[in-house]
Scaffold this active site. Structure first.
Site, PDB file in Angstrom:
ATOM      1  N   SER A  13      31.028  45.126  41.582  1.00 53.31           N
ATOM      2  CA  SER A  13      29.690  44.520  41.637  1.00 53.31           C
ATOM      3  C   SER A  13      29.598  43.399  42.662  1.00 53.31           C
ATOM      4  O   SER A  13      28.505  42.947  42.988  1.00 53.31           O
ATOM      5  CB  SER A  13      29.286  43.983  40.257  1.00 53.31           C
ATOM      6  OG  SER A  13      30.154  42.938  39.865  1.00 53.31           O
ATOM      7  N   GLY A  15      32.060  40.906  45.893  1.00 52.97           N
ATOM      8  CA  GLY A  15      33.315  40.606  46.586  1.00 52.97           C
ATOM      9  C   GLY A  15      33.994  41.815  47.213  1.00 52.97           C
ATOM     10  O   GLY A  15      33.346  42.763  47.658  1.00 52.97           O
ATOM     11  N   SER A 131      46.359  43.316  44.683  1.00 58.56           N
ATOM     12  CA  SER A 131      47.201  42.170  44.367  1.00 58.56           C
ATOM     13  C   SER A 131      46.648  41.015  45.196  1.00 58.56           C
ATOM     14  O   SER A 131      45.431  40.829  45.304  1.00 58.56           O
ATOM     15  CB  SER A 131      48.653  42.530  44.719  1.00 58.56           C
ATOM     16  OG  SER A 131      49.499  41.424  44.615  1.00 58.56           O
ATOM     17  N   TYR A 145      46.586  32.911  37.832  1.00 54.77           N
ATOM     18  CA  TYR A 145      46.255  33.975  38.787  1.00 54.77           C
ATOM     19  C   TYR A 145      47.519  34.493  39.474  1.00 54.77           C
ATOM     20  O   TYR A 145      47.745  35.706  39.573  1.00 54.77           O
ATOM     21  CB  TYR A 145      45.275  33.404  39.811  1.00 54.77           C
ATOM     22  CG  TYR A 145      44.815  34.366  40.869  1.00 54.77           C
ATOM     23  CD1 TYR A 145      43.781  35.257  40.619  1.00 54.77           C
ATOM     24  CD2 TYR A 145      45.398  34.378  42.131  1.00 54.77           C
ATOM     25  CE1 TYR A 145      43.337  36.140  41.599  1.00 54.77           C
ATOM     26  CE2 TYR A 145      44.974  35.250  43.116  1.00 54.77           C
ATOM     27  CZ  TYR A 145      43.940  36.127  42.848  1.00 54.77           C
ATOM     28  OH  TYR A 145      43.511  37.000  43.825  1.00 54.77           O
ATOM     29  N   SER A 148      49.536  36.585  37.205  1.00 51.18           N
ATOM     30  CA  SER A 148      48.957  37.924  36.987  1.00 51.18           C
ATOM     31  C   SER A 148      49.216  38.837  38.180  1.00 51.18           C
ATOM     32  O   SER A 148      49.485  40.024  38.018  1.00 51.18           O
ATOM     33  CB  SER A 148      47.450  37.813  36.712  1.00 51.18           C
ATOM     34  OG  SER A 148      46.726  37.482  37.884  1.00 51.18           O
ATOM     35  N   LYS A 149      49.157  38.280  39.382  1.00 47.74           N
ATOM     36  CA  LYS A 149      49.363  39.116  40.572  1.00 47.74           C
ATOM     37  C   LYS A 149      50.846  39.466  40.755  1.00 47.74           C
ATOM     38  O   LYS A 149      51.176  40.537  41.262  1.00 47.74           O
ATOM     39  CB  LYS A 149      48.796  38.431  41.820  1.00 47.74           C
ATOM     40  CG  LYS A 149      47.278  38.265  41.789  1.00 47.74           C
ATOM     41  CD  LYS A 149      46.535  39.596  41.715  1.00 47.74           C
ATOM     42  CE  LYS A 149      45.024  39.429  41.767  1.00 47.74           C
ATOM     43  NZ  LYS A 149      44.287  40.698  41.682  1.00 47.74           N
TER      44      LYS A 149
END
Ligand code: NAP
Length: 274
Positions: A13, A15, A131, A145, A148-149
């Protein structure tokens, strides 16, 4: 590819997800785009839009069922859904860490668990996971963040080793800063206030992060690069799409002693002396 080129794109939706979905559409793919802000199934701008919340099993299952009604063949899945919570390791709550992991990492796991049996039965399929440069190196105050990556990076390596024999190809896209992300998905950890012992470092580092994003690379170009890679017979396992200085940062991080890296990054983000 012998079958219809249908691609599912999560987080489409806004970016990079939106730019990638558009580039795939322009390259001739049938795009099935998922996001929470698509309230109901619709067709818009030459794409199929479906509601999707990657943190909810039921929503992921509904998305997949509806996508299969549109096209029973899933040639590729592109995972772009992501959120960012800024904050120190100390003050970011477990719940905030959980929210980031749930979206950025477990969201991919949930969608893949639906897509993998289909791709295995097809004897082919492509999985593209967004990633980040932060999947390769940590920077201050993006800890949830970054974690998580890093999880995505490790998971992708295992996934490729397990699924190559079923004709499944995996690609990690590792973007540097792009001027695309919307502020809606950038949250400050709730307890990061002016009384934080990290307040001054935090202010400087987040200002730098914001500046880097504002002057980031062109998201359209990234979308086209991802679409081109997906159109190739064999995708690279890693596709880093970053400015020359960010490529250099990754290279230095890999080859320099850890304390040199620390000094460079602390100075860059002005997070402290010495
Ligand atoms: N922008 C950059 O510079 C940059 C750099 C490196 C990596 N990345 C990665 O690229 C991807 C896109 O980031 P961005 O910054 O360009 O995008 P963004 O504008 O921040 O958009 C994030 C997207 O994720 C979706 N999303 C968030 N939570 C979701 C959920 N629970 N279920 C489904 N969709 C969800 C949002 O849609 P809804 O709110 O409508 O659900 C939105 O479409 C992310 O994985 C990010 O980590 C971006």
């Amino acid at each position: 590819m012998k079958h219809p080129q249908t691609v599912w794109v999560t987080g489409a939706s806004s970016g990079l997800g939106l730019h990638t979905a558009r580039a795939l559409r322009d390259a001739g793919w049938t795009v099935i785009a998922g996001a929470r802000s698509f309230p109901e199934p619709a067709e818009k701008d030459g794409m199929h839009l479906l509601p999707l919340d990657v943190t909810r099993e039921e929503s992921v299952r509904d998305f997949c069922d509806r996508a299969l009604e549109i096209s029973p063949w899933v040639a590729a899945v592109v995972h772009c859904a992501g959120i960012l919570v800024l904050g120190s390791c100390e003050e970011t709550t477990t719940e905030e860490f959980r929210r980031v992991m749930d979206t950025n990492f477990l969201g991919m796991v949930r969608v893949n668990r639906q897509a993998l049996p289909l791709m295995r039965a097809q004897g082919e399929g492509r999985i593209v996971m967004f990633s980040s440069i932060n999947g390769l190196m940590g920077i201050p105050f993006q800890d949830a963040y970054t974690a998580s990556k890093h999880a995505v990076e490790g998971y992708a390596e295992g996934l490729q080793l397990e699924t190559r024999k079923f004709g499944i190809q995996v690609m990690l896209v590792e973007p540097g800063d792009h001027r695309s992300g919307s502020d809606k998905y950038r949250h400050h950890a709730e307890s990061m206030g002016p009384d934080s012992p990290y307040a001054e470092d935090y202010r400087r580092a987040t200002a730098k992060i914001h500046e880097d994003e504002t002057h980031g690379s062109d998201p359209d170009r990234l979308g086209r690069k991802v679409a081109r890679a997906l159109g190739k017979g064999r995708m690279p396992f890693r596709k880093r799409i970053a400015s020359p200085d960010q490529h250099l940062a990754v290279y230095l991080h890999r080859f320099l002693p850890a304390r040199w890296n620390e000094a460079i990054l602390r100075s860059y983000y002005r997070g402290g002396k010495g």
